[in-house]
Design a protein around this motif. Sequence first.
Motif, short mmCIF file in Angstrom:
data_model
loop_
_atom_site.label_atom_id
_atom_site.label_comp_id
_atom_site.label_asym_id
_atom_site.label_seq_id
_atom_site.Cartn_x
_atom_site.Cartn_y
_atom_site.Cartn_z
N TYR A 116 0.83 -1.20 0.00
CA TYR A 116 0.00 0.00 0.00
C TYR A 116 0.87 1.26 0.00
N ARG A 117 1.98 1.21 0.73
CA ARG A 117 2.90 2.35 0.73
C ARG A 117 3.49 2.58 -0.66
N ASP A 118 3.82 1.51 -1.33
CA ASP A 118 4.35 1.61 -2.68
C ASP A 118 3.28 2.18 -3.62
N PHE A 119 2.05 1.74 -3.42
CA PHE A 119 0.93 2.23 -4.24
C PHE A 119 0.72 3.74 -4.03
N LEU A 120 0.74 4.18 -2.76
CA LEU A 120 0.58 5.61 -2.49
C LEU A 120 1.69 6.42 -3.15
N SER A 121 2.91 5.91 -3.07
CA SER A 121 4.04 6.61 -3.69
C SER A 121 3.85 6.69 -5.20
N HIS A 122 3.37 5.59 -5.78
CA HIS A 122 3.16 5.58 -7.23
C HIS A 122 2.07 6.58 -7.62
N LEU A 123 1.01 6.64 -6.83
CA LEU A 123 -0.07 7.60 -7.13
C LEU A 123 0.45 9.02 -7.15
N GLU A 124 1.30 9.34 -6.19
CA GLU A 124 1.84 10.70 -6.09
C GLU A 124 2.74 11.04 -7.27
N ASN A 125 3.35 10.02 -7.87
CA ASN A 125 4.33 10.26 -8.92
C ASN A 125 3.83 9.84 -10.30
N PHE A 162 -10.51 -3.46 -12.68
CA PHE A 162 -9.93 -2.25 -13.26
C PHE A 162 -8.46 -2.16 -12.89
N THR A 163 -7.76 -1.22 -13.52
CA THR A 163 -6.33 -1.12 -13.31
C THR A 163 -5.86 0.31 -13.51
N LEU A 164 -4.66 0.58 -13.11
CA LEU A 164 -3.96 1.82 -13.43
C LEU A 164 -2.87 1.44 -14.42
N PRO A 165 -2.94 1.90 -15.66
CA PRO A 165 -2.02 1.40 -16.70
C PRO A 165 -0.55 1.45 -16.31
N SER A 166 -0.16 2.46 -15.52
CA SER A 166 1.26 2.59 -15.17
C SER A 166 1.67 1.74 -13.98
N TYR A 167 0.73 0.96 -13.43
CA TYR A 167 1.02 0.18 -12.21
C TYR A 167 0.68 -1.28 -12.46
#
Length: 575
Positions: A298-307, A326-331
Amino acid sequence: MEKDLIHLTVEQVLTGYDNYIKSFQELTRKAPGFFRKRDWSGMQNNHRLRLRLYKDEVNATKLRLEQIINEYLGDSVFWMEVKKNYSNAISGRKDIELVETFFNSVIRKLYPGLAINESLMYVHEGFNSCEVRSYEPLYHTYPYEWGLQKIIRSIIADFDFEAPYLNKEADIQFLVKAIREVILKRYRADESTITQVLRSVFYRNKAAYLIGRTFIGGKWMPFIIPFLHSPKGVYVDTLIFDPKIMAHMFSFTRSYFMVETEIPSQMVAFLNSVISHKQIHELYNAIGFNKHGKTEFYRDFLSHLENSQDQFEIAEGIKGMVMTVFTLPSYNIVFKMIKDYFDPPKTMTRQEVRDKYKIVGLHDRVGRMADTHEFEEFHLPLNRIHPQLLTELRNTVNSLLEFNNNELIIRHVYTERKMIPLNIYLETCNLEDAKQTVEEYGNAILQLAKANIFPGDMMTKNFGVTRQKRVVFYDYDEIEFLTDMNFRWKPKPQSYEEIYASSPWYEIASNDVFPEDFKKFMIGRKDVKEYFFDYHKDLFNPDYWMSIQNKLKKGELLHALPYPNNIRFRPEEEV
């Protein structure tokens, strides 16, 4: 009075965690005994007991605290003080990141409607905040001066499984030969060469693994040595240098290892240096701390969202009848939600689907089922949701949605590694890859069967292809235990009416399975269909399925090795 309650709350949470970690370590320490006695069912049952520990202890802590601090459950000022005192109490602990995660789990259970809140929870601390301690107590060290023969003999001597060997001298020479052929042909050992092997043995199913690394050629070369224990004795099965095979052994499709570790972050840091492209949360999962693995994810996910700036969108592939995905294409993750209503012919309830996912969570995944993390009250920024996805969510999972200012709150969701759906992969890959992939597809089904899992719906859309071109099953709503199924040959028609009947003229029970019918839906691609039917002819033979079933009912553990048969030192018949 409030001050006393704060201290009591801290004590209760720490007591809950200490109960959990004590039981976790006790169960982990049983693994060598199961390996020594060849008690494979005991090994698996022990694994399942350990998986249940965390949730049970969080719930027990929640019940205790509800009686003590009832009026303060939703008091943010109270919980801020609790967190402050808790932080002081756990300062300097060797397992601080796990203790923080346990606190997060407890407060999420107690605090009504709590979102991720940095003032009340440990949101960003985790692995990176752990003190980096010396590795020295973690491993045995073998210097270059000893020479290859002495190093290998010393490694074998340092790990006594307290059971007779099949042929220890042969094992030593197999290892020496493998090192000479794979490493010493490419690199020259010198005074800087040194070998380190973790003192802790990694146990899983029927195998025990040594994990180490050798500094040679100016870099660290990781390796894994698997040991098996047959009725004839303990033996070294192979020596693994291939980083792809090593990564697969720590894969999200594999059950967690039983491995003793006093300082989890230290173990994870060492593993990260050996299997460097595995993420931190995957390594915590692998050594059994999957709840903290979920926190690190989850911490990695939050960091990815911010960036990142891309939007969440509907995942590729045929839409499921039970799940909205569903998905986030960059993740590299998909998000799966159980629909409010299921499309025919699906008739199960939402709770039944959740129960299927629990089965997978507690079962041996044999490298063929994807691990998942389950989240409640999962928050996403509303401006990152593609309008088309938002419409799909409202149409299919509206009861799981809540909108609060600029956030979408999802009441229940699973996260899972993103893969290419097998049906899509087969539409676009070349013939050689298609042949390899349909072989993998059949292997996945049969290995699941040997682990007592019948996938139910075996259409290619329910399987995914990983980056290493491994086929993995990921649709769990129809899985059953293989031993509960009734595999049958189709009765032969005896009359004109039976031959031309518009529906089956024989009785069919709910657990009846007719493998002959699998050919109707398993492979659509014409240029590999017959190849698949011929390569995996056993799939369509009810007697073969029943033979697996009979072995399982006798209590046999049909072990699926996490590495290819062609790298094993001995043929199966010799062990």
